[in-house]
Design a protein around this motif. Sequence first.
Motif, mmCIF file in Angstrom:
data_model
loop_
_atom_site.group_PDB
_atom_site.id
_atom_site.type_symbol
_atom_site.label_atom_id
_atom_site.label_comp_id
_atom_site.label_asym_id
_atom_site.label_seq_id
_atom_site.Cartn_x
_atom_site.Cartn_y
_atom_site.Cartn_z
ATOM 1 N N ILE A 68 10.680 6.424 -7.574
ATOM 2 C CA ILE A 68 11.887 6.130 -6.807
ATOM 3 C C ILE A 68 12.326 4.711 -7.137
ATOM 4 N N SER A 69 13.623 4.451 -7.059
ATOM 5 C CA SER A 69 14.132 3.105 -7.326
ATOM 6 C C SER A 69 13.617 2.117 -6.287
ATOM 7 N N ARG A 76 13.788 1.124 1.481
ATOM 8 C CA ARG A 76 14.347 1.838 2.629
ATOM 9 C C ARG A 76 13.321 2.807 3.211
ATOM 10 N N ILE A 77 12.654 3.545 2.346
ATOM 11 C CA ILE A 77 11.656 4.524 2.796
ATOM 12 C C ILE A 77 10.507 3.834 3.517
ATOM 13 N N ILE A 78 9.994 2.757 2.937
ATOM 14 C CA ILE A 78 8.871 2.028 3.539
ATOM 15 C C ILE A 78 9.264 1.500 4.914
ATOM 16 N N ALA A 79 10.445 0.900 4.998
ATOM 17 C CA ALA A 79 10.909 0.356 6.280
ATOM 18 C C ALA A 79 11.035 1.467 7.324
ATOM 19 N N HIS A 80 11.539 2.624 6.902
ATOM 20 C CA HIS A 80 11.715 3.748 7.822
ATOM 21 C C HIS A 80 10.377 4.210 8.390
ATOM 22 N N TYR A 81 9.392 4.409 7.536
ATOM 23 C CA TYR A 81 8.115 4.959 8.011
ATOM 24 C C TYR A 81 7.286 3.932 8.766
ATOM 25 N N LEU A 82 7.391 2.673 8.413
ATOM 26 C CA LEU A 82 6.711 1.647 9.211
ATOM 27 C C LEU A 82 7.319 1.563 10.606
ATOM 28 N N ASP A 83 8.628 1.735 10.688
ATOM 29 C CA ASP A 83 9.274 1.763 12.001
ATOM 30 C C ASP A 83 8.799 2.977 12.810
ATOM 31 N N ASN A 138 0.823 -1.199 0.000
ATOM 32 C CA ASN A 138 0.000 0.000 0.000
ATOM 33 C C ASN A 138 0.863 1.257 0.000
ATOM 34 N N ILE A 139 1.957 1.231 0.734
ATOM 35 C CA ILE A 139 2.853 2.390 0.740
ATOM 36 C C ILE A 139 3.661 2.441 -0.554
ATOM 37 N N ASP A 140 4.110 1.288 -1.007
ATOM 38 C CA ASP A 140 4.879 1.227 -2.245
ATOM 39 C C ASP A 140 4.070 1.741 -3.433
ATOM 40 N N PHE A 141 2.756 1.575 -3.386
ATOM 41 C CA PHE A 141 1.876 1.958 -4.490
ATOM 42 C C PHE A 141 2.016 3.442 -4.842
ATOM 43 N N VAL A 142 2.227 4.308 -3.832
ATOM 44 C CA VAL A 142 2.326 5.748 -4.100
ATOM 45 C C VAL A 142 3.757 6.167 -4.461
ATOM 46 N N LEU A 143 4.704 5.221 -4.367
ATOM 47 C CA LEU A 143 6.110 5.539 -4.645
ATOM 48 C C LEU A 143 6.583 5.005 -5.981
ATOM 49 N N LEU A 161 -1.046 7.164 7.705
ATOM 50 C CA LEU A 161 -0.102 8.208 8.111
ATOM 51 C C LEU A 161 1.278 7.969 7.501
ATOM 52 N N ALA A 162 1.756 6.732 7.629
ATOM 53 C CA ALA A 162 3.068 6.392 7.079
ATOM 54 C C ALA A 162 3.093 6.616 5.570
ATOM 55 N N ARG A 163 2.013 6.237 4.889
ATOM 56 C CA ARG A 163 1.946 6.410 3.436
ATOM 57 C C ARG A 163 1.976 7.892 3.063
ATOM 58 N N ALA A 164 1.239 8.725 3.814
ATOM 59 C CA ALA A 164 1.197 10.152 3.515
ATOM 60 C C ALA A 164 2.574 10.798 3.662
ATOM 61 N N PHE A 165 3.351 10.366 4.666
ATOM 62 C CA PHE A 165 4.681 10.931 4.864
ATOM 63 C C PHE A 165 5.713 10.299 3.942
ATOM 64 N N ALA A 166 5.515 9.041 3.557
ATOM 65 C CA ALA A 166 6.460 8.388 2.653
ATOM 66 C C ALA A 166 6.437 9.029 1.270
#
Length: 238
Positions: free
Chosen positions: A94-95, A101-108, A85-90, A133-138
């Motif tokens: 982004i590579s 890395r971004i997904i792991a950071h915001y889930l943490d 779900n987070i990857d879908f907006v990225l 929330l994590a998706r919006a900031f990612a």
Amino acid sequence: MSFTIDHVNKSFAGLEVIKDLFMQVEENQIICILGPSGAGKTTLLNIISGVIPADRGKISGFADKNISYLFQEHRLLPWKTVEDNIDFVLKDKISLKERKRIIAHYLDMVDLTAFSAYYPSQLSGGMKQRVALARAFAYPSEILLMDEPFKGLDYHLKRTLREAFIKLWQADKRSVFFVTHDIEEALLMGQEIYVLTDRPATVKGKVPNPIPYYERTRNNSALQRIENEIHQLLSSRV
């Protein structure tokens, strides 16, 4: 840099929703837009995002800015995992390595690392909103629009989500326009609080809130004075 909403007006089928509304705010602030339900707050966000045009007036500072959203509903895709779900907006921006890395950071950041492979149906309501929330900031945005994302939640869940949001924002500041009809929410979230009239919405007044987030408690006399100022504005005539 600043954002300006310059005497904006909007009507639908002859019904005036926003009238001569003016705001000017600095970037990377949390701006609370406080007003009664049905007063045109969501319409204002739609004008800011470019979803609909203003009838008169103009906005400036928003052009060519990436915008992310957080709604009352989490709007997660039920057939995708939390991570997807987070990857879908990225994707396509982004590579793959950087996305991971971004997904792991915001889930943490929202304490959901252990749930990355779960589907929305396997999560509680609060967990779904933390994923949102994590998706919006990612998403690589400069502006975040929040349309009553904590409405209808119980007190403890609201508090958890507010704390998660402030943690994310302090680590990755961006310009936030936060719509609410809840005075307490505005006091706890906003650095500047714009108090709107009932429909057609215009600005009754602006109330700064310089109190550090960790000091915003019910027994803080300075916060109580700000609350009294908001109540005075709400009860006054324009």
